[in-house]
Design an enzyme around this catalytic site. Structure first.
Site, PDB file in Angstrom:
ATOM      1  N   HIS A 143     100.518 -70.661  -4.020  1.00 18.38           N
ATOM      2  CA  HIS A 143     100.251 -69.262  -4.377  1.00 18.38           C
ATOM      3  C   HIS A 143     101.321 -68.745  -5.319  1.00 18.38           C
ATOM      4  O   HIS A 143     102.380 -69.369  -5.490  1.00 18.38           O
ATOM      5  CB  HIS A 143     100.194 -68.389  -3.114  1.00 18.38           C
ATOM      6  CG  HIS A 143     101.449 -68.422  -2.284  1.00 18.38           C
ATOM      7  ND1 HIS A 143     102.004 -67.304  -1.710  1.00 18.38           N
ATOM      8  CD2 HIS A 143     102.287 -69.452  -1.912  1.00 18.38           C
ATOM      9  CE1 HIS A 143     103.090 -67.627  -1.021  1.00 18.38           C
ATOM     10  NE2 HIS A 143     103.279 -68.927  -1.133  1.00 18.38           N
ATOM     11  N   CYS A 154      99.334 -62.696  -7.667  1.00 14.25           N
ATOM     12  CA  CYS A 154      98.655 -63.643  -6.776  1.00 14.25           C
ATOM     13  C   CYS A 154      97.204 -63.891  -7.172  1.00 14.25           C
ATOM     14  O   CYS A 154      96.714 -65.024  -7.168  1.00 14.25           O
ATOM     15  CB  CYS A 154      98.756 -63.177  -5.329  1.00 14.25           C
ATOM     16  SG  CYS A 154      97.899 -61.625  -4.972  1.00 14.25           S
ATOM     17  N   HIS A 210      97.323 -59.988  -0.641  1.00 17.95           N
ATOM     18  CA  HIS A 210      97.808 -61.261  -1.182  1.00 17.95           C
ATOM     19  C   HIS A 210      96.758 -62.340  -0.942  1.00 17.95           C
ATOM     20  O   HIS A 210      96.027 -62.308   0.047  1.00 17.95           O
ATOM     21  CB  HIS A 210      99.129 -61.661  -0.511  1.00 17.95           C
ATOM     22  CG  HIS A 210      99.778 -62.848  -1.146  1.00 17.95           C
ATOM     23  ND1 HIS A 210     100.403 -62.787  -2.368  1.00 17.95           N
ATOM     24  CD2 HIS A 210      99.875 -64.141  -0.730  1.00 17.95           C
ATOM     25  CE1 HIS A 210     100.881 -63.987  -2.684  1.00 17.95           C
ATOM     26  NE2 HIS A 210     100.574 -64.825  -1.702  1.00 17.95           N
TER      27      HIS A 210
END
Length: 349
Positions: free
Chosen positions: A318, A253, A306
Site C-alpha cells: 500500500h 493510497c 485507507h
C-alpha cells in the site's frame, strides 16, 4: 410540446439565477482582514487570507483544501463547482449551494461565495465538509483547526439523524453526549461528537457493484499480475490527494491502487470510499483483494480512509503516509492496522 419546453427552460433559468445570486451577490458587505496564521491542533502550519462577509468569517476554499491535504482539485467553470479529494473521500461543492456532497452523503452548509474569481467558504461550512472544527481566535487573529473534529456546528436543515449518519454514530449517543432531552436543535448550536469507542463506516461493505475488467487472462494470472505491477512502485512517495499526473513519483493510497489495477485492465474509482463499494465482500482473503481501513487520528467520522492490496501471505502492499509505497507484513497482527481494519472486497473474480 413547445410550451412544455419553454416552461422547463424558464425553471432552469430561474434556478440558475437563484444559485448565482447567492454565489455572486455584489450587495454583500465584504471586509478584508489581515493574513492569518492557520493552526492545526495547536501548531501553526501555514498562513491564509480570510475575509468577512456580512459579519461572517470566510476562508479561500482552495487554499483551505490544500492546507488540509485535499490536493486533488477539479473546477467546473460553467457551474462554479469544485471537486476535491485527499484520497479518502470526494467532496463536491457549488458556489451558492446550501448542500455539499461528501462521498454519497449530503452535508448542509452556509452557501460558499464567489468573490473576485475566488471561492470562499465559511468556517462552519469548512468544518462540516472536511471533518474538522474551525474557529477564529480573536486574541491573536489566527484560524484554529481541530482535526479530526470533536465538535460539530449545526447548520440550517440539519437533524440529529443526518448528523449521526455523517459521523457514523447514533441519535441516542449524540443526545447523551450533549445532555439533550429532545431532538430539537438550532442553527449555530455546537454539538459535542460522541467519543465513546471508534465509529466505523460499514455501509460500503453491503455494496457489490461490478467493475469493468478488460483483462482476458485467468483469475489466477490477474492476481499475479496485480502483485507484479504493485511491487514496481515500492519506494514511491506519499502525498494526500496526489493526482495521477504525479504518479509514479507520488501517490496517495487510492491513486496507487487505481493505477495498479488500471495497468492490469481493471477499472476502479479514484477514492478509497468509492473503491470500497465495488466487488464482493470477503473474509477469506486472496492475493489481489482490497483491504479497507479507517484512521481515527485523521477522521472522527470513522470513514473508509485507507486502502491496500492483500498479497496472499498475510502481507499488504500500500501507499502509506509514513513510508510511501511499502509492504506491511502480517497486517492483521499489526497493532495499528488491525485496530483500524474495516473489511475487504474482491474485485478480481
Amino acid at each position: 410540446m413547445r410550451k412544455q419546453q419553454l416552461r422547463i427552460l424558464a425553471i432552469i433559468v430561474f434556478i440558475f439565477g437563484v444559485i448565482t445570486s447567492g454565489a455572486l451577490s455584489t450587495s454583500a458587505q465584504v471586509e478584508q482582514v489581515p493574513t492569518a496564521g492557520i493552526s492545526i491542533n495547536g501548531k501553526i502550519v501555514n498562513g491564509i487570507n480570510p475575509i468577512i462577509i456580512d459579519g461572517v468569517y470566510y476562508l479561500p476554499f482552495v487554499q483551505l483544501a490544500k492546507i488540509l491535504g485535499y490536493n486533488s482539485i477539479k473546477f467546473e467553470e460553467k457551474t462554479l463547482t469544485y471537486e476535491v479529494t485527499d484520497g479518502s473521500t470526494a467532496i463536491r461543492t457549488t458556489m451558492g449551494g446550501t448542500q455539499a456532497k461528501k462521498g454519497n452523503e449530503y452535508v448542509n452548509i452556509k452557501a460558499p461565495r464567489w468573490i473576485n474569481n475566488t471561492a470562499y467558504i465559511s468556517l462552519h461550512a469548512g468544518g462540516a465538509i472536511f471533518n474538522t472544527y474551525i474557529t477564529f481566535n480573536k486574541s491573536n487573529g489566527s484560524i484554529q483547526v481541530q482535526k479530526p473534529a470533536q465538535q460539530y456546528v449545526v447548520h440550517s436543515g440539519d437533524s440529529l439523524w443526518n448528523i449521526s449518519r455523517l459521523h457514523h454514530t447514533t441519535v441516542d449517543d449524540l443526545k447523551k453526549a450533549n445532555n439533550l432531552t429532545s431532538n430539537i436543535i438550532k442553527d449555530g448550536q455546537i454539538l459535542k461528537l460522541p467519543d465513546g469507542g471508534t465509529p466505523k463506516e460499514m455501509e460500503p461493505v453491503k455494496e457489490h457493484e461490478p467493475v469493468k475488467n478488460k483483462n482476458q487472462t485467468s483469475v489466477a494470472a490477474q492476481r499475479q499480475k496485480v502483485l507484479e505491477v504493485a511491487k514496481k512502485y515500492i519506494g514511491a512517495g506519499y502525498k494526500f490527494g496526489a493526482t495521477l499526473a504525479e504518479a509514479p513519483k507520488l501517490f496517495d493510497c487510492s491513486s496507487y491502487t487505481q493505477l495498479v489495477f488500471q495497468q492490469v485492465g481493471i477499472s476502479i474509482p479514484r477514492v478509497s470510499r468509492d473503491q470500497a463499494s465495488k466487488g464482493t465482500t470477503v473474509t477469506n482473503l486472496q492475493a489481489g483483494d482490497l483491504m479497507f481501513f479507517t484512521i481515527k487520528d485523521s477522521y472522527s467520522d470513522g470513514r473508509v480512509a485507507h486502502v491496500g492490496i492483500y498479497m496472499g501471505d498475510g502481507s499488504m502492499i500500500h501507499a502509506s503516509t509514513s513510508l510511501g509505497v511499502a509492504i506491511t507484513k502480517n497486517v492483521m497482527q499489526n497493532s495499528y492496522w488491525s485496530k483500524n481494519y474495516l473489511f475487504s472486497k474482491r474485485v478480481i473474480q
